[in-house]
Design a protein around this motif. Structure first.
Motif, PDB file in Angstrom:
ATOM      1  N   UNK A   6       0.826  -1.203   0.000  1.00 46.60           N
ATOM      2  CA  UNK A   6       0.000   0.000   0.000  1.00 46.60           C
ATOM      3  C   UNK A   6       0.861   1.254   0.000  1.00 46.60           C
ATOM      4  N   UNK A   7       1.887   1.279   0.839  1.00 46.79           N
ATOM      5  CA  UNK A   7       2.760   2.451   0.894  1.00 46.79           C
ATOM      6  C   UNK A   7       3.512   2.658  -0.420  1.00 46.79           C
ATOM      7  N   UNK A  13       4.121   5.417  -5.687  1.00 50.81           N
ATOM      8  CA  UNK A  13       4.092   5.352  -7.154  1.00 50.81           C
ATOM      9  C   UNK A  13       3.013   6.258  -7.723  1.00 50.81           C
ATOM     10  N   UNK A  14       1.878   6.337  -7.077  1.00 53.10           N
ATOM     11  CA  UNK A  14       0.807   7.214  -7.562  1.00 53.10           C
ATOM     12  C   UNK A  14       1.195   8.680  -7.424  1.00 53.10           C
ATOM     13  N   UNK A  15       1.902   9.007  -6.348  1.00 55.34           N
ATOM     14  CA  UNK A  15       2.290  10.404  -6.133  1.00 55.34           C
ATOM     15  C   UNK A  15       3.390  10.846  -7.084  1.00 55.34           C
ATOM     16  N   UNK A  16       4.311   9.935  -7.393  1.00 59.50           N
ATOM     17  CA  UNK A  16       5.450  10.317  -8.236  1.00 59.50           C
ATOM     18  C   UNK A  16       5.287   9.879  -9.688  1.00 59.50           C
ATOM     19  N   UNK A  17       4.297   9.078  -9.982  1.00 59.81           N
ATOM     20  CA  UNK A  17       4.038   8.538 -11.314  1.00 59.81           C
ATOM     21  C   UNK A  17       5.210   7.705 -11.825  1.00 59.81           C
ATOM     22  N   UNK A  41       6.335   4.097 -12.463  1.00 64.22           N
ATOM     23  CA  UNK A  41       5.692   2.796 -12.618  1.00 64.22           C
ATOM     24  C   UNK A  41       6.736   1.713 -12.879  1.00 64.22           C
ATOM     25  N   UNK A  42       7.648   1.559 -11.975  1.00 63.15           N
ATOM     26  CA  UNK A  42       8.685   0.541 -12.080  1.00 63.15           C
ATOM     27  C   UNK A  42       8.232  -0.708 -11.319  1.00 63.15           C
ATOM     28  N   UNK A  43       8.146  -1.855 -12.000  1.00 60.66           N
ATOM     29  CA  UNK A  43       7.649  -3.067 -11.318  1.00 60.66           C
ATOM     30  C   UNK A  43       8.542  -3.529 -10.170  1.00 60.66           C
ATOM     31  N   UNK A  44       9.848  -3.353 -10.301  1.00 58.96           N
ATOM     32  CA  UNK A  44      10.732  -3.797  -9.230  1.00 58.96           C
ATOM     33  C   UNK A  44      10.615  -2.915  -7.995  1.00 58.96           C
ATOM     34  N   UNK A  45      10.106  -1.724  -8.174  1.00 56.56           N
ATOM     35  CA  UNK A  45       9.935  -0.827  -7.033  1.00 56.56           C
ATOM     36  C   UNK A  45       8.916  -1.380  -6.041  1.00 56.56           C
ATOM     37  N   UNK A  46       7.959  -2.135  -6.517  1.00 58.80           N
ATOM     38  CA  UNK A  46       6.978  -2.721  -5.594  1.00 58.80           C
ATOM     39  C   UNK A  46       7.400  -4.114  -5.127  1.00 58.80           C
ATOM     40  N   UNK A  47       8.192  -4.807  -5.925  1.00 58.02           N
ATOM     41  CA  UNK A  47       8.542  -6.195  -5.595  1.00 58.02           C
ATOM     42  C   UNK A  47       9.657  -6.281  -4.559  1.00 58.02           C
ATOM     43  N   UNK A  48      10.737  -5.578  -4.780  1.00 58.93           N
ATOM     44  CA  UNK A  48      11.916  -5.703  -3.918  1.00 58.93           C
ATOM     45  C   UNK A  48      11.636  -5.263  -2.475  1.00 58.93           C
ATOM     46  N   UNK A  49      11.013  -4.111  -2.228  1.00 62.57           N
ATOM     47  CA  UNK A  49      10.735  -3.765  -0.830  1.00 62.57           C
ATOM     48  C   UNK A  49       9.789  -4.742  -0.133  1.00 62.57           C
ATOM     49  N   UNK A  50       8.840  -5.306  -0.883  1.00 58.90           N
ATOM     50  CA  UNK A  50       7.935  -6.289  -0.277  1.00 58.90           C
ATOM     51  C   UNK A  50       8.693  -7.537   0.136  1.00 58.90           C
TER      52      UNK A  50
END
Length: 91
Positions: free
Chosen positions: A33-34, A39-43, A45-54
Motif C-alpha cells: 500500500x505504501x 508510485x501514484x504520487x510520483x508517477x 511505474x517501475x515493477x521492481x519498485x513494488x517487488x523488492x521492498x515487499x
C-alpha cells in the motif's frame, strides 16, 4: 471420532493458520500500500519498485516473528497429538 470433533479440529486449524499467516500478510499488505501510494504520487511505474521492498519486508517479518510462529505451530501440533487418544476412544 464424531463430526463435531472433526469440525472442532478444522476450526482450530484455520484459526492457527490465520494467526500464523497474519504477520507476513499484513506486512506485505502495508508495504504494498505504501509503495503504491508513492508510485501514484510520483508517477513512477517501475515493477521492481513494488517487488523488492515487499520481499525485504516479508523477510524481516519472518525473521522477527519466526520464533513465535514456530512455537504456535508446535503447540498446536502437540495439542492435537495429545487429544488423539481421547478422540479415538469415542469411536
Amino acid at each position: 471420532m464424531s463430526d463435531a470433533d472433526v469440525t472442532e479440529i478444522a476450526v482450530a486449524t484455520m484459526l492457527v493458520a490465520a494467526k500464523v499467516a497474519a504477520p507476513v500478510l499484513l506486512t506485505a499488505l502495508l508495504v504494498g500500500f505504501l509503495i503504491s501510494l508513492f508510485q501514484a504520487a510520483t508517477q513512477i511505474q517501475e515493477p521492481t519498485l513494488s517487488f523488492v521492498p515487499k520481499v525485504i519486508a516479508v523477510a524481516i517479518a519472518l525473521l522477527v516473528t519466526g520464533n513465535w510462529v514456530l512455537s504456535e505451530l508446535v503447540t498446536f501440533t502437540q495439542g492435537l497429538f495429545d487429544s488423539l487418544p481421547r478422540l479415538l476412544d469415542r469411536t
